[in-house]
Design a protein around this motif. Structure first.
Motif, short mmCIF file in Angstrom:
data_model
loop_
_atom_site.label_atom_id
_atom_site.label_comp_id
_atom_site.label_asym_id
_atom_site.label_seq_id
_atom_site.Cartn_x
_atom_site.Cartn_y
_atom_site.Cartn_z
N ARG A 401 -21.38 4.79 -56.56
CA ARG A 401 -21.35 5.45 -55.26
C ARG A 401 -20.32 4.81 -54.34
NH1 ARG A 401 -27.66 7.34 -54.15
NH2 ARG A 401 -28.03 8.02 -56.31
N ARG A 406 -19.97 9.78 -57.00
CA ARG A 406 -21.09 10.72 -56.80
C ARG A 406 -20.80 11.69 -55.65
NH1 ARG A 406 -22.22 9.42 -61.33
NH2 ARG A 406 -24.04 8.18 -61.99
N ARG A 409 -21.54 15.64 -55.54
CA ARG A 409 -22.85 16.23 -55.28
C ARG A 409 -22.90 16.99 -53.95
NH1 ARG A 409 -26.64 11.02 -57.07
NH2 ARG A 409 -26.34 11.26 -59.34
N PRO A 426 -24.65 10.72 -51.99
CA PRO A 426 -23.64 9.69 -52.30
C PRO A 426 -23.68 8.49 -51.37
CG PRO A 426 -22.67 11.87 -52.39
CD PRO A 426 -24.06 12.05 -51.83
#
Length: 432
Positions: A401, A406, A409, A426
């Protein structure tokens, strides 16, 4: 947020809030956990005080009676936390009062059927208490029958007090001033790195499904293993200690006190250490090591004094790790609806472990119960490995992250969908 007044105003509000929680919520929750501990200890102590003789229990009747408690205990944990979300903290008060009434009725049973019925009802009324309390906190010489009677009367009184002292969600609680309310909500958002202060109480199926994450699954499995070793030993500790020497019933019961006392002190100490270090997993792993040593001693020695010492180690290790699993999952799940379900899932897994633990201690294995101790040693070793894997996973996920791996998302999602991501967001960071 608090208005940007002088720092001293902020500090004074924080100190006042902590003092208020320490003098209202904490004592009530401590009493509830104490009463639940009495219940688990009472049936084990009643066993060596003549419970089986008085009720005509033979063979595996005692194990069955203890088991049905855990079956209903397991069945109501998740629904209970959903009810808590919908109804509010008065649900906990209802459970505590009901628990006390059932406990009183236990004092008047006279046969096996009565024993089964009261154990079933105890499971139903007590099952929702631990996950409910953890969820609330994440926001901010008698005969066998006599001991149940006293326990039940105390429990009902505590349940009535809970109506007035268990606070509602910080947004709605009458316990807090506006400055204190803002401080609590600010802390909730800061702990998760996200604005997660929703007091919405409706249950959405999508959020229930989002509770089943890798971290929740790992904590559930570990909590199951820990409770195999903890609850089985706790219930049969009076029986085990009675076999270590020629003790009277009272002498055997008194010898169960020091191990539990040390367990309680160490559980509080380990929980505090994990909080200060912000390292839940490592502190659980250390406690698991103590459990492993304890059960290894049980298997390796026939000396009664050494085996008594092993009782301390086994209880201290399991008892110091079990509560932290619930804190670990509470700190690593969001939004609140997902957190409530996740806590209940992990605690339910622990109940399954307790059920298995009861059947590890069979009459034919008495008095040394080697099969049970071997099982407990095995699950403690597995739990240790899984916890280390969990810590490594969290560090790896946080690193991903940090690198933006991420961020995808958030693509193509509405603001509502983004808010519902919770711990999958995230910007959310797990606590190892």
């Amino acid at each position: 947020m608090l208005a940007p007044k002088a720092t001293t105003d902020y500090d004074l509000t924080k100190k006042r809030l902590l003092r208020k929680l320490d003098t209202t919520l904490l004592p009530m929750v401590t009493l509830l956990f104490l009463i639940m501990s009495f219940d688990k200890a009472a049936v084990g102590n009643a066993k060596i005080a003549g419970l089986e003789r008085d009720l005509g229990l033979i063979g595996l009747d005692f194990n069955i009676g203890v088991s049905v408690y855990y079956v209903t205990h397991f069945a109501c944990q998740l629904p209970s936390n959903m009810a808590l979300r919908l109804i509010g903290p008065v649900w906990l008060s209802f459970l505590v009062i009901s628990f006390g009434i059932v406990s009183i009725s236990t004092a008047f049973i006279g046969n096996y059927a009565g024993f089964l019925v009261t154990r079933i009802m105890l499971g139903l009324t007590e099952g929702g208490l631990v996950p409910g309390i953890v969820y609330i906190l994440s926001l901010d010489q008698l005969p066998p029958g006599g001991r149940f009677l006293v326990e039940g009367i105390i429990t009902i009184r505590i349940g009535i007090l809970c109506v007035f002292f268990i606070p509602d969600h910080p947004k709605n609680s009458r316990l807090l001033t506006e400055d204190e309310r803002a401080l609590v909500l600010e802390g909730t958002a800061r702990n998760s790195n996200l604005p997660d202060a929703s007091s919405e109480r409706r249950v959405r199926p999508r959020l229930i499904l989002r509770s089943f994450t890798f971290h929740v699954g790992l904590c559930s499995l570990c909590h199951l293993f820990v409770n195999i070793s903890l609850q089985g030993l706790s219930i049969f500790l009076p029986t085990i200690i009675a076999s270590l020497g020629k003790f009277t019933t009272v002498e055997a019961q008194l010898r169960t006190v020091p191990p539990h006392l040390v367990e309680g002190v160490c559980a509080v100490g380990n929980a505090y250490l994990s909080y200060r270090l912000r390292q839940r997993g490592i502190c659980i792993a250390i406690a698991s090591t103590v459990t492993i040593i304890g059960y290894a001693i049980f298997l390796g020695s026939d000396n009664s004094h050494i085996r008594y010492g092993a009782c301390f180690l086994a209880l201290v290790g399991s008892g110091s790790s079990s509560p932290i699993f619930l804190s670990w999952v509470a700190e690593n799940t969001a939004p609140e609806a997902v957190r409530a379900k996740s806590i209940a899932i992990v605690d339910s897994a622990g109940t399954i472990g307790s059920l298995i633990g009861v059947w590890a201690y069979l009459p034919r294995d008495a008095p040394k119960y080697r099969h049970a101790h071997f099982l407990n040693l095995t699950v403690a070793c597995i739990s240790f490995v899984l916890v280390i894997i969990g810590v490594l996973y969290i560090n790896l996920e946080n690193a991903k992250r940090d690198r933006g791996e991420r961020d995808h998302r958030l693509s193509g999602k509405s603001q509502t969908d983004i808010d519902d991501l919770g711990s999958q967001h995230p910007e959310y960071r797990y606590q190892p």
